[in-house]
Each structure stands twice: as C-alpha cells, then as structure tokens.
Design a protein around this motif. Structure first.
Motif, PDB file in Angstrom:
ATOM      1  N   ALA A  15       0.826   6.686   6.066  1.00  6.44           N
ATOM      2  CA  ALA A  15      -0.008   8.369   7.377  1.00  6.44           C
ATOM      3  C   ALA A  15       0.010   7.808   8.035  1.00  6.44           C
ATOM      4  O   ALA A  15       1.429   8.542   9.147  1.00  6.44           O
ATOM      5  CB  ALA A  15      -1.437   7.523   6.353  1.00  6.44           C
ATOM      6  N   VAL A  34      11.190   3.033   8.788  1.00  6.61           N
ATOM      7  CA  VAL A  34      12.072   2.522   7.176  1.00  6.61           C
ATOM      8  C   VAL A  34      10.734   2.006   5.846  1.00  6.61           C
ATOM      9  O   VAL A  34       9.687   1.887   6.733  1.00  6.61           O
ATOM     10  CB  VAL A  34      13.082   0.993   7.409  1.00  6.61           C
ATOM     11  CG1 VAL A  34      14.017   0.817   7.901  1.00  6.61           C
ATOM     12  CG2 VAL A  34      12.071   0.197   8.116  1.00  6.61           C
ATOM     13  N   HIS A  36      10.374   0.001   2.414  1.00  3.31           N
ATOM     14  CA  HIS A  36      10.334  -1.327   1.049  1.00  3.31           C
ATOM     15  C   HIS A  36      10.510  -0.542  -0.294  1.00  3.31           C
ATOM     16  O   HIS A  36      10.914  -0.170  -0.941  1.00  3.31           O
ATOM     17  CB  HIS A  36      10.591  -2.300   0.962  1.00  3.31           C
ATOM     18  CG  HIS A  36       8.857  -2.003   0.399  1.00  3.31           C
ATOM     19  ND1 HIS A  36       8.066  -3.719   0.281  1.00  3.31           N
ATOM     20  CD2 HIS A  36       7.703  -1.457   0.254  1.00  3.31           C
ATOM     21  CE1 HIS A  36       7.299  -3.375  -0.320  1.00  3.31           C
ATOM     22  NE2 HIS A  36       6.942  -1.507   0.376  1.00  3.31           N
ATOM     23  N   LYS A  43      -0.319   6.344  -1.019  1.00  8.55           N
ATOM     24  CA  LYS A  43      -1.061   5.886  -0.977  1.00  8.55           C
ATOM     25  C   LYS A  43      -1.382   7.982  -0.683  1.00  8.55           C
ATOM     26  O   LYS A  43      -2.791   7.369  -1.528  1.00  8.55           O
ATOM     27  CB  LYS A  43      -1.848   5.049   0.397  1.00  8.55           C
ATOM     28  CG  LYS A  43      -1.631   4.423  -0.285  1.00  8.55           C
ATOM     29  CD  LYS A  43      -2.545   3.377   0.009  1.00  8.55           C
ATOM     30  CE  LYS A  43      -2.630   1.674  -0.298  1.00  8.55           C
ATOM     31  NZ  LYS A  43      -2.381   0.658   0.486  1.00  8.55           N
ATOM     32  N   CYS A  52      -6.048  14.203  -2.040  1.00 11.46           N
ATOM     33  CA  CYS A  52      -6.365  13.749  -0.274  1.00 11.46           C
ATOM     34  C   CYS A  52      -7.579  14.367   0.351  1.00 11.46           C
ATOM     35  O   CYS A  52      -7.316  15.201   0.984  1.00 11.46           O
ATOM     36  CB  CYS A  52      -4.879  14.402   0.622  1.00 11.46           C
ATOM     37  SG  CYS A  52      -5.417  13.168   1.221  1.00 11.46           S
ATOM     38  N   GLY A 162       0.144  -1.249   6.096  1.00  5.46           N
ATOM     39  CA  GLY A 162      -1.432  -1.234   5.445  1.00  5.46           C
ATOM     40  C   GLY A 162      -1.565  -2.104   5.401  1.00  5.46           C
ATOM     41  O   GLY A 162      -1.140  -2.879   5.993  1.00  5.46           O
ATOM     42  N   PHE A 174       3.188  -7.675   4.500  1.00  9.67           N
ATOM     43  CA  PHE A 174       4.456  -8.112   5.773  1.00  9.67           C
ATOM     44  C   PHE A 174       3.646  -8.798   7.370  1.00  9.67           C
ATOM     45  O   PHE A 174       3.901  -8.797   7.803  1.00  9.67           O
ATOM     46  CB  PHE A 174       5.166  -7.099   5.039  1.00  9.67           C
ATOM     47  CG  PHE A 174       6.224  -6.914   6.434  1.00  9.67           C
ATOM     48  CD1 PHE A 174       7.775  -7.652   6.512  1.00  9.67           C
ATOM     49  CD2 PHE A 174       6.135  -6.228   7.193  1.00  9.67           C
ATOM     50  CE1 PHE A 174       8.547  -7.640   7.004  1.00  9.67           C
ATOM     51  CE2 PHE A 174       6.813  -5.922   8.844  1.00  9.67           C
ATOM     52  CZ  PHE A 174       8.151  -6.582   8.362  1.00  9.67           C
ATOM     53  N   ALA A 337      -9.123  -1.334  -4.823  1.00 11.55           N
ATOM     54  CA  ALA A 337     -10.094  -1.354  -3.776  1.00 11.55           C
ATOM     55  C   ALA A 337      -9.210  -0.702  -3.057  1.00 11.55           C
ATOM     56  O   ALA A 337      -7.533  -0.323  -3.022  1.00 11.55           O
ATOM     57  CB  ALA A 337      -9.582  -2.492  -2.697  1.00 11.55           C
ATOM     58  N   ILE A 365      -0.185  -0.123  14.144  1.00  9.24           N
ATOM     59  CA  ILE A 365      -1.723   0.479  14.372  1.00  9.24           C
ATOM     60  C   ILE A 365      -2.368   1.214  12.500  1.00  9.24           C
ATOM     61  O   ILE A 365      -1.294   0.018  11.342  1.00  9.24           O
ATOM     62  CB  ILE A 365      -0.577   2.051  14.021  1.00  9.24           C
ATOM     63  CG1 ILE A 365       0.886   1.534  13.270  1.00  9.24           C
ATOM     64  CG2 ILE A 365      -0.441   1.912  15.152  1.00  9.24           C
ATOM     65  CD1 ILE A 365       1.313   3.110  13.328  1.00  9.24           C
ATOM     66  N   GLY A 377     -12.536  10.051   4.190  1.00 10.85           N
ATOM     67  CA  GLY A 377     -10.899  10.314   4.506  1.00 10.85           C
ATOM     68  C   GLY A 377     -11.149  10.073   6.235  1.00 10.85           C
ATOM     69  O   GLY A 377     -10.412   9.960   7.289  1.00 10.85           O
TER      70      GLY A 377
END
Ligand SMILES: Cc1cc2nc3c(=O)[nH]c(=O)nc-3n(C[C@H](O)[C@H](O)[C@H](O)COP(=O)(O)OP(=O)(O)OC[C@H]3O[C@@H](n4cnc5c(N)ncnc54)[C@H](O)[C@@H]3O)c2cc1C
Length: 394
Positions: A15, A34, A36, A43, A52, A162, A174, A337, A365, A377
């Motif tokens: 997102a 990019v 992986h 998500k 969503c 994320g 990462f 979670a 971010i 939300g």
C-alpha cells in the motif's frame, strides 16, 4: 552485472510503496518499484475480509499508537482520508460505511490493487516483481540496490517493506534490517491487532463457548474498546480484543465487561426485592447468551431463587460479568496478527517528509515505521498518507 539509474527506488510494492511510487512518478521522477513477491498488494487483497477497509472517515492522530503520538499529524494533514476517498471515487469504485466510520469496497479489494497499479502505470513507474534485494548501500550522492537481476542506483531510496505479520504472503524483516544497517533506532516490534491466548482454565471456557460473540468493553488500564468479542478454540478474538492487544503488556490483566450497559450489582439487588422467586440462571440468561450465562453461574456456584443469594454472592457474580479480570498468556503471534507494533523510531525521521534525518534521500514509510493504527482502516490510511508524503520529497 548492469547498473541502471533511476531518480527513486522503492523497495516493497504494498500500500505505502505503491502510493509513494505514484506520487513521485507524477512529479516526473523516474521511479523503480521492486517487490520480492510474485503477486502485488497481497495484504490489500486479503484485507477487510476481501473487501479492504481502506480508510476511516474518523481518522485522527489519536487513532494511532507510536512512541511519539504527534508524529502522524503532518502526514495525515498532507494526505487525508478524503483525499483517498476522492481517488476511489475518481476510479468509480463503489464503497460503503460498515460501522464506526470504516469504509469498505462494495465489491472487492482487488479493485484497490487494480486502481493503484493503473495509477503506477499512468505515472510511468517501472514495476519489477520477484526481485530479491541482496544488498543496499550509499553511493556518492545516492543509494544502490543489488538484486538477483541487476544493480540499480538512485538519488532517493524508499523502504516500504511493511511489518512482520503473515509471513506466508510476503512479510519479511527487510525494513528493520535496513534500519539497523543505516544505524537507526528501532522501537521493539510485537504482533498487534491479534487474538489473545490463555492458560488452561480460561482456555477451556473459551473452547466451550467457541463461536459465541458478545458486545463487550475490553480494557487495559485506562484504554478501552466497546465492540464485539469472540470466544474461539484458541482464546479470545473479535474487534475489542484485537484492539486491546495493541496496548496489553505481557504479565498484566485485561478487564472485560460482558454487560457494559448494565450495573449488574444494582440491577440484581433490585430484582431480589421485586422478583425474589425468579431463578438466577434465568435472570442472567436474559442478560447474556444462555451458554455463557450457564457457565458463569456454574463457575460462581449460584443457582435457585435470587432471594436466596447473599449480597456478597451477588457482588461476586456481578463482578464476574461486569469486571472479568483475566491474564492473557500471550497472543497468536505474527501468524494471525494484522499489524506489527513498533518499528523504525520516528525520532529518526522527519514527520514532514518521512526522510531519515541523518541520511538525506533515504525514506521509511508505512507499517515498518513505529506507527500502528487502531483497527478500522487506520493502518491503510497511514500507508497512503506516509506514502504520499515521501512521494512529494523523494
Ligand atoms: C489479514 C489482514 C487484514 C488487514 N485488514 C486491514 C484493513 O481492512 N484495513 C486496514 O487499514 N489495515 C488492514 N491490515 C493492515 C494493512 O494491511 C497494513 O498495515 C498495510 O498493508 C501496510 O502497508 P505497507 O505498504 O507498509 O506494507 P505491506 O502492504 O505489507 O507491503 C509491503 C510489501 O513489501 C514487500 N516486501 C517485504 N519484504 C520484502 C523484501 N525483502 N524485498 C522486496 N519486497 C519485500 C511485500 O511483498 C509487500 O508487497 C490488515 C492486515 C492483515 C494481515
């Protein structure tokens, strides 16, 4: 190995990453995005039961948890829930408010992914999937990433990988590894918006009641949430429990009010006078679902006519319903979670730009940052807002 040059490289096409790519691309920046994973926006796809819950009309800074609660203000002001709603409207995606300001797609979460991919295309973003980033570093005026395909360089690098939840759909550590590499402080990470687990006695009760849902106030110290609570085979879940899991600390109790609209002690004492021959099991079954009422009466060893119960017994029973204090042994962890609490310490970042203060051109971010929204939300709104902001400055 070839080296390709871009203005902005973004790692993580979720997102936040897609939003920052769109915004940077709209400014004419040459953007490489990019990921992986083979599939983009997983998500988003599984969120909100497949529909969503993309924002909340009541978005305010107090809906977010962070060591610095003021950090979110700037980004939320620069890109508000209404900005995202307008984007959705522009793409003719139909939506509705479910409850408590939570906005969901009428049809499918895939519409949000398709919208973001289309906006990326319009902004000339180069999107590469199944890219394994082996190395990241600083070079002259910018940054490089070395991948299984190529080496890429850019003036700006945005990390948008994320949190840690649901590893089987692409979550990785990462972002936290990158933060450590660039010598940034990390606020301890923990699973949040997650079902809680209990020791044997309470678990047995949960198992017996599995599938039953009640409206409850679940609190931890001064924080409380009044929403649904669900008994499951593993413990307790439902919105009110998920919400409190973001605040609860191991070793401490949570408190559950199973009849929040009622001062049960007062009500039972007056019932004792008005309907002395009424059966206590029946009275409690009129307040709580029958199965739950029976278990609570049995646990508290109450039966027969209410007039036979002492005030002490009535108090004990009322407390078990109005103020059930229990000690979770843990949570179901990152496997279930919804989000990760903690992350890159916001002291390391500019709240206006999301850029790392001590590394010009490096941005973090979305969920990898120490900002965690309440259920409803808010986590996506943080992804949109922080992504938008980085996209203006990268
Ligand atoms: C089951 C579930 C339901 C949810 N429902 C909602 C909801 O309805 N509303 C809401 O607001 N929030 C919801 N959330 C939370 C929300 O999904 C996240 O907070 C949000 O997706 C975070 O956005 P992000 O871009 O920071 O990270 P993500 O969306 O997780 O994106 C990170 C991206 O980085 C990629 N990546 C990770 N590691 C690497 C790596 N090493 N190299 C390259 N790429 C990498 C991943 O593949 C992924 O595409 C839900 C979460 C879950 C798990």
């Amino acid at each position: 190995m070839n080296t390709e040059a871009y203005d902005v490289i973004i790692v993580g096409a979720g997102a936040a990453g897609m939003m920052s790519a769109i915004e940077a691309g709209k400014r004419g920046r040459k953007v490489l995005l990019v990921d992986h994973s083979k599939k983009i926006g997983e998500k988003i796809r599984i969120s909100g039961g497949g529909r969503c819950n993309f924002t909340n009309i009541h978005t305010k800074p107090n809906k977010f948890i962070s060591q610095n609660p003021k950090f979110v203000i700037s980004a939320l002001n620069q890109y508000t829930q209404n900005d995202f709603i307008n984007l959705i409207k522009k793409h003719n995606i139909k939506f509705h408010e479910k409850k408590l300001g939570q906005l969901f797609c009428d049809e499918s979460a895939q519409q949000i992914i398709d919208m973001l991919l289309l906006e990326c295309e319009k902004a000339n973003v180069v999107l590469k999937k199944e890219v394994i980033v082996d190395d990241v570093g600083k070079k002259d005026e910018g940054y490089f990433i070395t991948t299984n395909c190529n080496q890429y360089i850019a003036n700006s690098l945005i990390i948008a990988t994320g949190g840690l939840s649901i590893p089987k759909i692409g979550a990785s550590n990462f972002g936290y590894k990158m933060a450590k590499k660039f010598d940034l402080d990390i606020v301890e990470t923990l699973p949040a918006l997650v079902p809680l687990t209990f020791s044997e006695k309470i678990l047995a009760k949960c198992k017996e009641l599995a599938g039953l849902s009640v409206e409850a106030v679940v609190s931890f110290k001064k924080t409380f949430f009044e929403e649904g609570m669900l008994f499951t085979h593993r413990g307790l879940s439902g919105p009110s429990v998920l919400q409190i899991s973001s605040y609860w600390k191991l070793g401490d109790n949570i408190n559950i009010n199973l009849a929040p609209k009622l001062n049960l002690f007062q009500s039972l004492e007056s019932k004792k006078k008005l309907e002395p021959k009424k059966d206590i099991n029946l009275i409690i079954s009129e307040i709580l679902p029958k199965r739950l009422a029976q278990i609570i009466c049995k646990e508290n060893e109450v039966s027969g006519n209410i007039c036979e119960l002492s005030s002490k017994k009535i108090k004990q029973l009322s407390d078990a319903i109005n103020s059930w204090a229990i000690n979770p042994t843990g949570s179901e962890g990152y496997r279930t979670a919804e989000v990760t609490l903690g992350g890159v310490n916001t002291n390391e970042l500019s709240s206006k730009t999301m850029m790392v203060k001590k590394h010009s051109g490096l941005f973090f971010i979305g969920e990898v940052v120490d900002v965690t929204g309440h259920l409803g939300g808010y986590n996506f709104q943080w992804a949109w807002s922080s992504g938008f902001v980085a996209g203006q400055y990268a």
